[in-house]
Design a protein around this motif. Structure first.
Motif, PDB file in Angstrom:
ATOM      1  N   GLY A  90       0.605  -1.173   0.034  1.00 49.35           N
ATOM      2  CA  GLY A  90       0.191   0.094  -0.076  1.00 49.35           C
ATOM      3  C   GLY A  90       1.001   1.333  -0.107  1.00 49.35           C
ATOM      4  O   GLY A  90       0.505   2.217  -0.809  1.00 49.35           O
ATOM      5  N   ASP A  91       1.923   1.215   0.751  1.00 47.47           N
ATOM      6  CA  ASP A  91       2.685   2.403   0.989  1.00 47.47           C
ATOM      7  C   ASP A  91       3.567   2.575  -0.468  1.00 47.47           C
ATOM      8  O   ASP A  91       3.645   3.516  -1.080  1.00 47.47           O
ATOM      9  CB  ASP A  91       3.787   2.240   1.825  1.00 47.47           C
ATOM     10  N   ARG A  95      -2.365   3.205  -1.651  1.00 42.26           N
ATOM     11  CA  ARG A  95      -3.394   2.377  -0.711  1.00 42.26           C
ATOM     12  C   ARG A  95      -4.690   2.416  -1.443  1.00 42.26           C
ATOM     13  O   ARG A  95      -5.207   1.175  -1.255  1.00 42.26           O
ATOM     14  CB  ARG A  95      -3.601   3.134   0.614  1.00 42.26           C
ATOM     15  N   ARG A  96      -5.063   3.059  -2.243  1.00 51.42           N
ATOM     16  CA  ARG A  96      -6.280   3.086  -3.085  1.00 51.42           C
ATOM     17  C   ARG A  96      -6.003   1.898  -3.966  1.00 51.42           C
ATOM     18  O   ARG A  96      -7.258   1.094  -4.115  1.00 51.42           O
ATOM     19  CB  ARG A  96      -6.506   4.435  -3.825  1.00 51.42           C
ATOM     20  N   THR A  98      -4.263  -0.709  -4.068  1.00 52.11           N
ATOM     21  CA  THR A  98      -4.169  -1.769  -3.301  1.00 52.11           C
ATOM     22  C   THR A  98      -5.651  -2.285  -2.772  1.00 52.11           C
ATOM     23  O   THR A  98      -5.855  -3.514  -3.042  1.00 52.11           O
ATOM     24  CB  THR A  98      -3.186  -1.635  -2.135  1.00 52.11           C
ATOM     25  N   VAL A  99      -6.292  -1.527  -2.205  1.00 50.86           N
ATOM     26  CA  VAL A  99      -7.783  -2.012  -2.068  1.00 50.86           C
ATOM     27  C   VAL A  99      -8.546  -2.123  -3.191  1.00 50.86           C
ATOM     28  O   VAL A  99      -9.107  -3.362  -3.188  1.00 50.86           O
ATOM     29  CB  VAL A  99      -8.262  -0.924  -1.136  1.00 50.86           C
ATOM     30  N   ALA A 135      -5.177  -6.548   2.735  1.00 52.56           N
ATOM     31  CA  ALA A 135      -4.822  -5.162   2.431  1.00 52.56           C
ATOM     32  C   ALA A 135      -5.760  -4.361   3.042  1.00 52.56           C
ATOM     33  O   ALA A 135      -5.366  -2.749   3.282  1.00 52.56           O
ATOM     34  CB  ALA A 135      -4.894  -5.104   0.699  1.00 52.56           C
ATOM     35  N   ALA A 139      -4.377  -0.198   5.083  1.00 50.54           N
ATOM     36  CA  ALA A 139      -4.642   0.571   4.141  1.00 50.54           C
ATOM     37  C   ALA A 139      -5.649   1.473   4.601  1.00 50.54           C
ATOM     38  O   ALA A 139      -5.678   2.755   4.567  1.00 50.54           O
ATOM     39  CB  ALA A 139      -5.189   0.068   2.989  1.00 50.54           C
ATOM     40  N   GLY A 410       3.127   1.960   6.781  1.00 44.47           N
ATOM     41  CA  GLY A 410       1.786   0.750   6.385  1.00 44.47           C
ATOM     42  C   GLY A 410       2.473  -0.296   6.839  1.00 44.47           C
ATOM     43  O   GLY A 410       1.231  -1.057   7.168  1.00 44.47           O
TER      44      GLY A 410
END
Length: 479
Positions: A90-91, A95-96, A98-99, A135, A139, A410
């Motif tokens: 995520g870092d 993060r978006r 990754t989600v 995740a 996140a 993260g």
């Protein structure tokens, strides 16, 4: 004069990097908040939705109850083991993004679970769901902390805790109701579209966040992930009679050895995935251990009580789900109150009160079911007290983790959640070991001991100075 003002303003924007991002995100504040909490809610529901219909699943697939617990523990095991690495992802990549990728994987894995022809196939799909869900916590916690900042941290974490509580509340009765109405496979057919809806909402309303270039310290990442996975696999394998004892011992020893490798290699490199000294910092350590103890008790209770009610008391699956609803309902109802108390009071003492409440409630629960108590009213009352104890621990531990120096990373938030769900996996494994023997007092007394251990650790080390609360740490931002 113009130059003087610019020189004054520049250091302010540099020393508070989180604040400039807030105005840019405010126009979509409520949709963003609901979407992020929705992802948390889905992950929590997926975690516990099979607890109530577990007997139906084992009967349908023709396997023993001890083997069927793998359907619960495989999800939690993979979820916990993958969190530190997913926090780094995520870092690194945002993060978006990754989600979004995780929600897509979750939808696919739920369709696979609905079509699973055997226990191994179902366990594999549950493990894939755990990988996808890994995740969400780091996140979402990271984005919420960044958007709302230090002044609203406890309140925001209480909203996150409330989403967890609502997920815990929805999961058991939803699983029991759908299993009674249309069979346990309907659970996955109903939740797969929810993952797709959340995916679309994330794409549309959650602001994009650019990841930052950071090298992955592979020796540390691999040894931490595999070490945690081996230890939790060993714990899960204990009640499985088909797994030889020598293999369980080997897995446990390998897990301990790999965690030692993580500590040594991470201490001797310039940019580790997580700095070991930040893990043992008092705020992060106390929060992580308390969260793990709370999740151990929560998982053990939410697995053992439905088995007791459907088995010993002979209640229907749907009714059992409604009875178990008392525990997470108390969590969800108290989360906002605990958030306000944490902002205005002393969060450490709220956390300790929660651990004492949780330990006492588990002992009373063990005494009641251990003597064959058949009335549901005392059982519901005890579940409400357990839920209150969990609520008192969950918000201050999450807020403490995000306030700690490690909380800027993260990967460290992933480690915090690894410990949370590692406690959950161990709690489910503890039920699988003890419940078949009928020693229910021992089962819940074990939960009380774990809560007591969390209480002891909450006094370890110096109390963190409020002057250092939410101060950025170069050590955490570099790795």
């Amino acid at each position: 004069m113009r130059d003087t003002r610019s020189r004054v303003a520049a250091p302010q924007s540099f020393t508070t990097p989180d604040r400039p991002a807030v105005p840019q995100r405010q126009p979509a504040g409520l949709p963003v908040l609901l979407t992020l909490l929705g992802a948390t809610l889905l992950g929590t529901v997926i975690n516990n939705v099979l607890n109530v219909p577990l007997r139906d699943i084992t009967a349908d697939l023709g396997v023993s109850l001890s083997s069927g617990v793998l359907v619960v523990s495989s999800f939690v095991l993979v979820l916990a083991a993958g969190m530190a690495l997913s926090g780094w992802v995520g870092d690194r990549f945002g993060r978006r993004r990754t989600v979004i990728g995780s929600l897509a994987l979750m939808a696919v894995a739920m369709v696979g679970a609905a079509l699973a022809p055997s226990l191994p196939a179902l366990v594999a799909m549950r493990a894939l769901q755990g990988m996808a869900c890994a995740a969400y916590p780091p996140a979402v916690m990271g984005m919420l902390a960044s958007i709302y900042g230090p002044s609203q941290r406890a309140r925001t974490m209480s909203a996150w805790a409330a989403a967890n509580g609502i997920g815990q509340a929805i999961g058991p009765p939803l699983g029991g109701l759908l299993a009674d109405l249309a069979g346990w496979r309907a659970i996955f057919w109903c939740l797969a579209p929810v993952a797709v809806i959340l995916l679309v909402a994330t794409v549309l309303v959650v602001p994009d966040d650019r990841g930052h270039a950071t090298a992955l310290h592979w020796p540390g990442a691999a040894s931490l992930t595999l070490g945690a996975a081996f230890l939790m696999t060993a714990a899960t394998a204990v009640p499985q009679h088909v797994v030889p004892i020598w293999l369980t011992i080997t897995l446990a020893a390998a897990g301990v050895g790999l965690l030692a490798v993580f500590a040594i290699t991470s201490a001797n490199t310039a940019a580790p995935i997580i700095r070991p000294r930040l893990i043992v910092e008092s705020r992060f350590l106390r929060s992580s251990v308390a969260a793990a103890a709370q999740m151990f008790c929560l998982a053990a209770t939410l697995v053992a009580v439905p088995l007791y009610v459907t088995g010993t008391l002979g209640r229907t699956t749907a009714l059992t789900g409604l009875l178990v609803l008392a525990l997470p309902a108390a969590m969800a109802a108290l989360a906002p109150v605990v958030g306000l108390l944490s902002e205005r009071g002393r969060p450490r003492w709220i956390l300790r009160t929660g651990l004492v409440t949780l330990g006492a409630a588990e002992l009373l629960l063990g005494a009641y079911v251990g003597t064959g108590g058949r009335s549901t009213a005392p059982l519901v009352a005890l579940l409400l007290v357990v839920g209150a104890g969990v609520a008192l621990v969950q918000t201050p531990s999450a807020a403490g983790a995000t306030r700690s120096p490690a909380g800027r990373s993260g990967a460290a938030l992933g480690l915090f959640n690894m410990m949370r769900f590692g406690g959950s996996a161990l709690g489910a494994a503890w039920v699988a070991v003890v419940y078949p023997s009928g020693a229910l007092l021992l089962l819940f007394a074990g939960c009380a001991v774990v809560a007591a251990a969390g209480l002891v650790v909450s006094f370890v080390g110096p109390d963190p100075s409020p002057l250092h609360t939410d101060t950025p740490s170069p050590a955490t931002t570099s790795g």
